[in-house]
Enzyme design. Sequence first.
Site, short mmCIF file in Angstrom:
data_model
loop_
_atom_site.label_atom_id
_atom_site.label_comp_id
_atom_site.label_asym_id
_atom_site.label_seq_id
_atom_site.Cartn_x
_atom_site.Cartn_y
_atom_site.Cartn_z
N GLY A 1 4.72 -2.28 -8.96
CA GLY A 1 4.39 -3.49 -8.22
C GLY A 1 5.37 -4.63 -8.35
O GLY A 1 5.16 -5.70 -7.77
N GLY B 1 8.47 -4.63 -7.32
CA GLY B 1 9.40 -4.66 -6.20
C GLY B 1 10.64 -3.82 -6.39
O GLY B 1 11.69 -4.11 -5.81
N LYS B 2 10.54 -2.73 -7.19
CA LYS B 2 11.71 -1.85 -7.40
C LYS B 2 12.26 -1.33 -6.07
O LYS B 2 13.46 -1.38 -5.81
CB LYS B 2 11.33 -0.66 -8.27
CG LYS B 2 11.07 -0.94 -9.71
CD LYS B 2 10.96 0.33 -10.52
CE LYS B 2 9.83 1.24 -10.05
NZ LYS B 2 8.51 0.69 -10.28
N THR B 3 11.35 -0.81 -5.24
CA THR B 3 11.79 -0.22 -3.97
C THR B 3 12.42 -1.27 -3.08
O THR B 3 13.46 -1.03 -2.44
CB THR B 3 10.60 0.45 -3.25
OG1 THR B 3 10.08 1.49 -4.09
CG2 THR B 3 11.03 1.06 -1.93
N SER B 4 11.83 -2.46 -3.02
CA SER B 4 12.37 -3.52 -2.17
C SER B 4 13.76 -3.94 -2.63
O SER B 4 14.68 -4.11 -1.82
CB SER B 4 11.43 -4.73 -2.19
OG SER B 4 10.17 -4.41 -1.65
N ASP C 1 9.72 7.44 -5.79
CA ASP C 1 8.50 6.66 -5.97
C ASP C 1 7.41 7.21 -5.04
O ASP C 1 7.60 7.24 -3.83
CB ASP C 1 8.78 5.19 -5.62
CG ASP C 1 7.61 4.28 -5.93
OD1 ASP C 1 6.50 4.80 -6.13
OD2 ASP C 1 7.81 3.06 -5.97
N THR D 1 1.92 -1.42 -3.89
CA THR D 1 2.05 -0.52 -5.04
C THR D 1 0.81 -0.48 -5.92
O THR D 1 0.34 0.61 -6.26
CB THR D 1 3.29 -0.89 -5.87
OG1 THR D 1 4.46 -0.76 -5.04
CG2 THR D 1 3.44 0.03 -7.06
#
Length: 589
Positions: free
Chosen positions: A23, A25-28, A50, A507
């Site tokens: 949550g 924001g790794k993907t962002s 992920d 997430t």
Amino acid sequence: MHTSYHPRTHVQTPYLFFTGKGGVGKTSVACATAVSLADQGKKVLLVSTDPASNLQDVFNMELTREPAAVPSVSHLYASNIDPEEAARAYREKTVGPYRDKLPESVVNQMEEQLSGACTVEIAAFDEFSHLLADDGIFKDFDHVLFDTAPTGHTLRLLTLPTAWSGYLEESTHGASCLGPLSGLGDKKNMYQKAMDTLSNGEKTTLVMVARPEESTLLEADRASVELGRIGIEHQMLVINGVFQPYDAGDEVASVFYSEQQEALKEIPDALQQIRTYSLPYVPYSLTDIQHMRQIVSESPVAEVEITEESVDVEPLPSLKEVVDDFSAKNTRVIFTMGKGGVGKTSVASAIAVGLTEKGHRVHLTTTDPASHVADMFKDSRVHENLTISSIDPEVEVENYKAEVIANAGELNEDELAYLKEDLDSPCTEEIAVFRAFADVVDSEEEIVVIDTAPTGHTLLLLDSSEAYHKEMSRSTGDIPESVTKLLPRLRNPEETGVVVVTLPEATPVFEAGRLQEDLKRAEITPKWWVINRSLYAAGTKDPVLEARAATEKQWIRKVQNELSAQSALIPWGAAKNAGYEQWKVYIQS
């Protein structure tokens, strides 16, 4: 104030691994980095492992494990490795040969041992090790970005000699997650090459992503130290979502800002030695390429527009109705469950006070450090019908490890090293703490409210190990009577209520959904979902926070309509550390 993060100047290596608490924001951050580098003319491959990844929505294309060109961004390629699917294939490859040769109960035990987080992570690492070990990758791409990095625990397991020996097949020591490496076969050289790439500071950067919140910064610190010990020392920290209020008169915005600033003042010492950058708290969702470009631009917060649909969600119950439900049904054991940082301890404390005020004798127990429990009731009297205890996970884990090692018999140096590393897995803490919980719950005179519960995987391990012991007449560790008694009680909906706590964000909702499915495998269905810390419910008028509040609606509706039979909503700022009287007023309001 930390320097703003700009990939074009701050990315220095061909490989980047993004890690951090769910949550944050790794993907962002990984997507924004990939798009920025591609816009500079670099050829970039973005690989996501992920399960909650929304890469397909961001790039508006179907993705598989094979790299595919992103039509809307020149020079960018993406692939989406489904770790759950990779784990299923890995599990079947390992267990399949034994299906017709061993009793069904033994095969079931093997499958459960391979159903934990360790197996999912190792299966994912197996997938991207092919890329790390491929010298030709440098010819094809300037940068390869991995969304989600392996933990230090998994990487340490892969470096131990015993992980590659027959000891794994012969061991019956009863450790927490037996056998996740048993399907590795002859991949040692490939894994070693991958490890060499990871620890080469000229090739790889570990990007730790955190929010300006204590729990995520502590997780980043843990990952930094753990991975640094095994040679992954080229690191950077990106603090995502640093808020600057637009409306100084908005109370929610003022408290929101103050809390972030307090957390930033307490950044752990080890993290302060690492180059650190920040990204702002923005009013838009990072779900399209335009916004990915904007957040790492010179003007990340432009005009604030509320673009989400304006239709409100249907009204949801408050936490008071959760308490009323448990009181009316005289539920005797109540668990709050969820990923770290969602507010399980606050929700558990509020439920315990609410039930006490309804005349029940209540015992509240938690695995948070004792000081956190004290903060919940600081400088306030506690009702005589409420008792509070705190279980120290470190103490329980050390006691459990000593017991397992003592029961393992004579081991050589390599075997002992593997056993100790295996016992460092998350499952070990769950099992050790659950045994301590079981002793507390053994008293049937009080309602017991428990902050944090084991996953369905751990419960099935505890349950199946008994069947395995009977079938094979081999010891996998004695199960205390209190644990044996508690497992059936947890499956009895008239006795036990599980509360899943989440946040109104992508997430945390996806992770809570996976947690619920995991519990259902163990024949446990949550009674309530509690959506905590909702800006939408708080009624903020700060333009940035109000715009973000609008993005919560889709996740509140998803919980309400798809995931839960009963759900409650808590406004941001409501369930905070308070005293007994404050909790009482809150629950009764």
